[in-house]
Design a protein around this motif. Structure first.
Motif, PDB file in Angstrom:
ATOM      1  N   ALA A 103       4.974 -47.482 -38.182  1.00  0.00           N
ATOM      2  CA  ALA A 103       4.468 -46.154 -38.529  1.00  0.00           C
ATOM      3  C   ALA A 103       4.568 -45.911 -40.029  1.00  0.00           C
ATOM      4  CB  ALA A 103       5.237 -45.082 -37.763  1.00  0.00           C
ATOM      5  N   HIS A 104       5.656 -46.364 -40.633  1.00  0.00           N
ATOM      6  CA  HIS A 104       5.855 -46.172 -42.072  1.00  0.00           C
ATOM      7  C   HIS A 104       4.870 -47.018 -42.881  1.00  0.00           C
ATOM      8  CE1 HIS A 104       7.888 -45.581 -45.891  1.00  0.00           C
ATOM      9  NE2 HIS A 104       7.906 -46.895 -46.057  1.00  0.00           N
ATOM     10  N   GLN A 105       4.670 -48.267 -42.475  1.00  0.00           N
ATOM     11  CA  GLN A 105       3.830 -49.182 -43.254  1.00  0.00           C
ATOM     12  C   GLN A 105       2.350 -48.893 -43.101  1.00  0.00           C
ATOM     13  OE1 GLN A 105       4.521 -53.337 -42.407  1.00  0.00           O
ATOM     14  NE2 GLN A 105       2.864 -54.048 -43.740  1.00  0.00           N
ATOM     15  N   PHE A 106       1.922 -48.606 -41.859  1.00  0.00           N
ATOM     16  CA  PHE A 106       0.489 -48.492 -41.590  1.00  0.00           C
ATOM     17  C   PHE A 106       0.022 -47.060 -41.351  1.00  0.00           C
ATOM     18  CE2 PHE A 106       1.747 -52.783 -40.197  1.00  0.00           C
ATOM     19  CZ  PHE A 106       0.900 -53.541 -40.983  1.00  0.00           C
ATOM     20  N   GLY A 107       0.964 -46.125 -41.220  1.00  0.00           N
ATOM     21  CA  GLY A 107       0.599 -44.747 -40.951  1.00  0.00           C
ATOM     22  C   GLY A 107       0.307 -44.509 -39.485  1.00  0.00           C
ATOM     23  N   THR A 108       0.171 -43.244 -39.141  1.00  0.00           N
ATOM     24  CA  THR A 108      -0.171 -42.867 -37.773  1.00  0.00           C
ATOM     25  C   THR A 108      -1.361 -41.908 -37.824  1.00  0.00           C
ATOM     26  OG1 THR A 108       1.377 -40.995 -37.791  1.00  0.00           O
ATOM     27  CG2 THR A 108       2.195 -43.108 -36.920  1.00  0.00           C
ATOM     28  N   PRO A 109      -2.124 -41.782 -36.733  1.00  0.00           N
ATOM     29  CA  PRO A 109      -1.986 -42.535 -35.491  1.00  0.00           C
ATOM     30  C   PRO A 109      -2.311 -44.014 -35.693  1.00  0.00           C
ATOM     31  CG  PRO A 109      -3.992 -41.231 -35.448  1.00  0.00           C
ATOM     32  CD  PRO A 109      -3.240 -40.812 -36.673  1.00  0.00           C
ATOM     33  N   LEU A 110      -1.722 -44.835 -34.851  1.00  0.00           N
ATOM     34  CA  LEU A 110      -1.822 -46.283 -34.988  1.00  0.00           C
ATOM     35  C   LEU A 110      -1.801 -46.918 -33.611  1.00  0.00           C
ATOM     36  CD1 LEU A 110      -1.609 -48.787 -36.987  1.00  0.00           C
ATOM     37  CD2 LEU A 110       0.862 -48.668 -36.571  1.00  0.00           C
ATOM     38  N   VAL A 111      -2.636 -47.950 -33.418  1.00  0.00           N
ATOM     39  CA  VAL A 111      -2.556 -48.777 -32.214  1.00  0.00           C
ATOM     40  C   VAL A 111      -1.838 -50.064 -32.575  1.00  0.00           C
ATOM     41  CG1 VAL A 111      -3.797 -49.937 -30.355  1.00  0.00           C
ATOM     42  CG2 VAL A 111      -4.744 -47.856 -31.358  1.00  0.00           C
ATOM     43  N   ALA A 112      -0.793 -50.391 -31.833  1.00  0.00           N
ATOM     44  CA  ALA A 112      -0.053 -51.629 -32.063  1.00  0.00           C
ATOM     45  C   ALA A 112      -0.054 -52.452 -30.782  1.00  0.00           C
ATOM     46  CB  ALA A 112       1.378 -51.322 -32.493  1.00  0.00           C
ATOM     47  N   TYR A 113      -0.412 -53.715 -30.902  1.00  0.00           N
ATOM     48  CA  TYR A 113      -0.453 -54.622 -29.751  1.00  0.00           C
ATOM     49  C   TYR A 113       0.671 -55.647 -29.824  1.00  0.00           C
ATOM     50  CZ  TYR A 113      -5.101 -53.122 -28.177  1.00  0.00           C
ATOM     51  OH  TYR A 113      -6.163 -52.398 -27.696  1.00  0.00           O
ATOM     52  N   ASP A 114       1.306 -55.873 -28.676  1.00  0.00           N
ATOM     53  CA  ASP A 114       2.246 -56.967 -28.509  1.00  0.00           C
ATOM     54  C   ASP A 114       1.427 -58.203 -28.132  1.00  0.00           C
ATOM     55  OD1 ASP A 114       4.065 -58.856 -27.611  1.00  0.00           O
ATOM     56  OD2 ASP A 114       5.317 -57.425 -26.535  1.00  0.00           O
ATOM     57  N   VAL A 115       1.181 -59.069 -29.093  1.00  0.00           N
ATOM     58  CA  VAL A 115       0.273 -60.198 -28.897  1.00  0.00           C
ATOM     59  C   VAL A 115       0.788 -61.166 -27.839  1.00  0.00           C
ATOM     60  CG1 VAL A 115      -0.778 -62.194 -30.033  1.00  0.00           C
ATOM     61  CG2 VAL A 115      -0.711 -59.981 -31.194  1.00  0.00           C
ATOM     62  N   SER A 116       2.096 -61.373 -27.787  1.00  0.00           N
ATOM     63  CA  SER A 116       2.650 -62.289 -26.783  1.00  0.00           C
ATOM     64  C   SER A 116       2.355 -61.815 -25.370  1.00  0.00           C
ATOM     65  CB  SER A 116       4.159 -62.441 -26.981  1.00  0.00           C
ATOM     66  OG  SER A 116       4.453 -63.114 -28.183  1.00  0.00           O
ATOM     67  N   ALA A 117       2.348 -60.495 -25.166  1.00  0.00           N
ATOM     68  CA  ALA A 117       2.035 -59.963 -23.839  1.00  0.00           C
ATOM     69  C   ALA A 117       0.594 -60.288 -23.447  1.00  0.00           C
ATOM     70  CB  ALA A 117       2.260 -58.453 -23.813  1.00  0.00           C
ATOM     71  N   ILE A 118      -0.309 -60.249 -24.412  1.00  0.00           N
ATOM     72  CA  ILE A 118      -1.711 -60.614 -24.146  1.00  0.00           C
ATOM     73  C   ILE A 118      -1.812 -62.092 -23.802  1.00  0.00           C
ATOM     74  CG2 ILE A 118      -3.998 -60.818 -25.180  1.00  0.00           C
ATOM     75  CD1 ILE A 118      -3.323 -58.362 -26.880  1.00  0.00           C
ATOM     76  N   ARG A 119      -1.194 -62.919 -24.616  1.00  0.00           N
ATOM     77  CA  ARG A 119      -1.239 -64.365 -24.353  1.00  0.00           C
ATOM     78  C   ARG A 119      -0.675 -64.690 -22.974  1.00  0.00           C
ATOM     79  NH1 ARG A 119      -2.430 -67.005 -29.125  1.00  0.00           N
ATOM     80  NH2 ARG A 119      -1.659 -66.074 -31.076  1.00  0.00           N
ATOM     81  N   ASN A 120       0.465 -64.085 -22.657  1.00  0.00           N
ATOM     82  CA  ASN A 120       1.128 -64.402 -21.392  1.00  0.00           C
ATOM     83  C   ASN A 120       0.278 -64.019 -20.186  1.00  0.00           C
ATOM     84  OD1 ASN A 120       3.378 -65.472 -22.656  1.00  0.00           O
ATOM     85  ND2 ASN A 120       4.520 -63.547 -22.624  1.00  0.00           N
ATOM     86  N   GLN A 121      -0.417 -62.875 -20.263  1.00  0.00           N
ATOM     87  CA  GLN A 121      -1.217 -62.470 -19.114  1.00  0.00           C
ATOM     88  C   GLN A 121      -2.408 -63.400 -18.917  1.00  0.00           C
ATOM     89  OE1 GLN A 121      -0.481 -59.983 -16.667  1.00  0.00           O
ATOM     90  NE2 GLN A 121      -1.973 -61.401 -15.804  1.00  0.00           N
ATOM     91  N   ILE A 122      -3.037 -63.808 -20.000  1.00  0.00           N
ATOM     92  CA  ILE A 122      -4.127 -64.785 -19.875  1.00  0.00           C
ATOM     93  C   ILE A 122      -3.609 -66.064 -19.218  1.00  0.00           C
ATOM     94  CG2 ILE A 122      -5.741 -66.249 -21.150  1.00  0.00           C
ATOM     95  CD1 ILE A 122      -5.934 -64.001 -23.242  1.00  0.00           C
ATOM     96  N   ARG A 123      -2.443 -66.520 -19.654  1.00  0.00           N
ATOM     97  CA  ARG A 123      -1.873 -67.757 -19.107  1.00  0.00           C
ATOM     98  C   ARG A 123      -1.486 -67.592 -17.638  1.00  0.00           C
ATOM     99  NH1 ARG A 123       1.958 -69.040 -24.416  1.00  0.00           N
ATOM    100  NH2 ARG A 123       0.198 -69.333 -25.874  1.00  0.00           N
ATOM    101  N   HIS A 124      -1.015 -66.416 -17.249  1.00  0.00           N
ATOM    102  CA  HIS A 124      -0.701 -66.170 -15.836  1.00  0.00           C
ATOM    103  C   HIS A 124      -1.950 -66.300 -14.972  1.00  0.00           C
ATOM    104  CE1 HIS A 124       3.377 -65.252 -16.626  1.00  0.00           C
ATOM    105  NE2 HIS A 124       3.236 -63.993 -17.006  1.00  0.00           N
ATOM    106  N   PHE A 125      -3.067 -65.744 -15.451  1.00  0.00           N
ATOM    107  CA  PHE A 125      -4.321 -65.874 -14.714  1.00  0.00           C
ATOM    108  C   PHE A 125      -4.731 -67.341 -14.595  1.00  0.00           C
ATOM    109  CE2 PHE A 125      -5.519 -61.354 -16.080  1.00  0.00           C
ATOM    110  CZ  PHE A 125      -5.358 -60.829 -14.805  1.00  0.00           C
ATOM    111  N   GLN A 126      -4.654 -68.056 -15.701  1.00  0.00           N
ATOM    112  CA  GLN A 126      -5.065 -69.460 -15.695  1.00  0.00           C
ATOM    113  C   GLN A 126      -4.223 -70.288 -14.731  1.00  0.00           C
ATOM    114  OE1 GLN A 126      -4.553 -70.085 -19.906  1.00  0.00           O
ATOM    115  NE2 GLN A 126      -6.705 -69.725 -20.382  1.00  0.00           N
TER     116      GLN A 126
END
Length: 435
Positions: A27-50
Motif C-alpha cells: 500500500a505504501h509503495q504502490f498506493g491504494t486502491p490496489l490489486v495484489a496477486y499471490d502468483v504462487s497461488a495462481i501457479r499452484n491451481q493451474i498445476r492442480h488442474f493439470q
C-alpha cells in the motif's frame, strides 16, 4: 473471522502478507486502491488442474478464461505454466499477441464476433475459433475465403442444463444467448453445415453451464448430455470429435458461508464421467478441455484500500468508507456478490464492531460489503478485501472520472508492477475540445 484467517500468510509483525510481501508495504509503495496477486497461488491451481488429467491418463488442455483477468503479465504467467487461454474479444486477443502468447494455444469465444475480430484471429492462426451461431459460420467462411486460409473450429452448444447460480451467470440452459441448441436439432444442423466447408476443421464441441457453481452434479449431467450427443452424431454420420470442452464455472469461497469443494474435484468428476460414458457408448474418449477463470485467479487476488471517512447512524449502522468502490469492483452492486475484508495491519485482531464498507463513488449502491466484522478502524488504516482476483479489474471503470487502479504480482517476497495506475492525463487522453 478466525476460520477465515487460517488461510492467511501473516508475518512476524502481524501484518497480512501476499506472496511473501507485507501488504502495508504494498500500500505504501504502490498506493491504494490496489490489486495484489499471490502468483504462487495462481501457479499452484493451474498445476492442480493439470495433475487431475495426468492422473486420469487423458489428453487435455487447461485453458484460462481470460475474461476473469486479462493482462500481458497474466498471459505470460499462464504460458509459463503450459496453459492455454480463451479470449472473447479482439482486445483480449491483441493482449495475447503483445504478450507473445503462442497462438496455437488460444481459443476464440464470443456470441457476436465481428468481421474484423475474425480476420485478426485467422491472420494470427489462433488454435481454434468457437462458433456460436449460424451468422458466424458464414462470416468466418467469408474471412477464410478472402485470406485463402484454414482454421480449427468447434461448436458451442447449449446442453439444456441450468446451473445453480446467479441468473446472470447461467449459460447452459436452452433459453440462452450463447450457442447452438441441442434439443431442437440446431447443433446437428450446424455440424452438417461446418462439415461441408473445406476451410474449417471441426475439432469438437464446447459447453459452459454457468459460473460460481458449487455442485458437481450439474457438470456430470452436462457431460452425460454432451457424450450422448457425440454418440448420436457418430451413429448418424460417423462424426468423431477430437475435443470435448466442458467449460469452467467452478465455485470459490468468498465468505465463510461458502463451502465449495476444491476446483480440481469438479474436473476429476467430469473426466471420470466422460471416460465412463464414452466407454459405454462405444466411442473414443476425446481430449478434454476445461476453461477455469475465477477458480485460478479469484482466491489469489486481494484489493487493498485505505480507510477514510466514517458515518455512524445511531441505532441503525456505521459506514466505513474506503478510497475505492464500484469503479474497481462492480460485482457487489451488479450481482449482489458477497465479500469479506480484514484489517491488513492485524488480520487476527479481536473483533469490536460490525460495519458497512462503503465506496467513494457517488451512488447509494456503492457498497462493497454490507456487514463486516472488524476491529476498530481509523482513517489511514488499510483494509484487505479477499478473493477479489476475478472480474474486479476486468470490469473496472472510470466512473466519476476516477483513474483505474494499479495491479501488482507478488511472489517469493518480491512485488512487480504489472499494470500501472491510470493518471488524470490518461482519463482525458481521448477527449477532444470543441474550441
Amino acid at each position: 473471522m478466525a476460520e477465515q484467517t487460517q488461510a492467511f500468510q501473516i508475518n512476524n509483525q502481524g501484518h497480512l502478507e501476499i506472496g511473501g510481501v507485507d501488504s502495508l508495504e504494498l500500500a505504501h509503495q504502490f498506493g491504494t486502491p490496489l490489486v495484489a496477486y499471490d502468483v504462487s497461488a495462481i501457479r499452484n491451481q493451474i498445476r492442480h488442474f493439470q495433475s487431475v488429467f495426468e492422473q486420469n491418463h487423458v489428453d487435455y488442455a487447461v485453458s484460462y478464461a481470460s475474461k476473469a483477468f486479462a493482462s500481458i503479465a497474466m498471459f505470460q504467467l499462464v504460458n509459463q505454466e503450459g496453459g492455454h487461454i480463451d479470449v472473447v474479444s479482439g482486445g483480449e486477443l491483441y493482449t495475447a499477441i503483445k504478450a507473445g502468447f503462442p497462438m496455437d494455444h488460444v481459443s476464440f469465444h464470443g456470441n457476436n464476433k465481428s468481421f474484423a475480430e475474425l480476420t485478426m484471429a485467422v491472420e494470427q492462426q489462433v488454435g481454434v475459433i468457437i462458433l456460436d451461431n449460424f451468422h458466424e459460420i458464414e462470416l468466418l467462411q467469408e474471412v477464410l475465403q478472402q485470406q485463402h486460409q484454414h482454421i480449427n473450429v468447434m461448436l458451442r452448444v447449449t446442453p439444456g442444463v441450468s446451473a445453480h447460480t446467479h441468473e446472470y451467470d447461467q449459460t447452459g440452459q436452452v433459453d440462452s444467448k450463447f450457442g447452438f441448441d441441442i434439443q431442437s436439432g440446431q447443433a446437428f444442423e450446424a455440424l452438417e453445415k461446418v462439415l461441408t466447408i473445406d476451410s474449417m476443421n471441426m475439432l469438437g464441441i464446447h459447453a459452459h453451464i454457468g459460473s460460481q457453481i458449487f455442485e458437481v452434479n450439474g457438470f456430470e449431467m452436462a457431460a452425460n448430455k454432451l457424450i450422448d450427443t457425440l454418440a448420436e452424431w457418430n451413429e448418424r454420420i460417423g462424426y468423431q470429435a477430437k475435443v470435448l470442452n466442458v467449460g469452467g464455472g467452478f465455485g470459490i469461497r468468498y465468505t465463510q458461508e461458502d463451502d465449495p469443494i476444491a476446483p480440481e474435484e469438479f474436473v476429476d468428476a467430469i473426466v471420470k464421467t466422460v471416460k465412463s460414458e464414452t466407454s459405454e457408448k462405444g466411442i473414443a474418449t476425446p481430449a478434454i478441455w476445461i476453461e477455469p477463470g475465477r477458480s485460478i485467479v479469484g482466491p489469489a487476488g486481494y484489493n487493498l484500500y485505505t480507510v477514510g471517512s466514517r458515518k455512524d447512524v445511531p441505532g441503525i449502522r456505521s459506514y466505513v468508507t474506503v478510497d475505492g468502490g464500484m469503479g474497481d469492483n462492480i460485482r457487489p452492486a451488479l450481482y449482489q456478490a458477497d465479500y469479506e475484508a480484514v484489517l491488513a495491519s492485524n488480520p487476527t485482531s479481536p473483533i469490536s464492531e460490525t460495519v458497512r464498507i462503503a465506496g467513494k463513488y457517488c451512488e447509494s449502491g456503492d457498497i462493497l460489503i454490507k456487514e463486516q466484522a472488524l476491529p476498530a478502524t481509523k482513517p489511514g488504516d488499510v483494509l484487505a478485501m479477499l478473493a477479489t482476483g476475478a472480474y474486479g479489474y476486468s470490469m473496472a471503470s472510470n466512473y466519476n472520472r476516477n483513474p483505474r487502479l494499479a495491479v501488482v504480482f507478488c511472489e517469493d517476497g518480491e512485488a512487480k508492477l504489472v499494470i500501472r495506475r491510470e493518471t488524470y492525463d490518461d482519463l482525458i487522453s481521448h477527449d477532444l475540445s470543441i474550441e
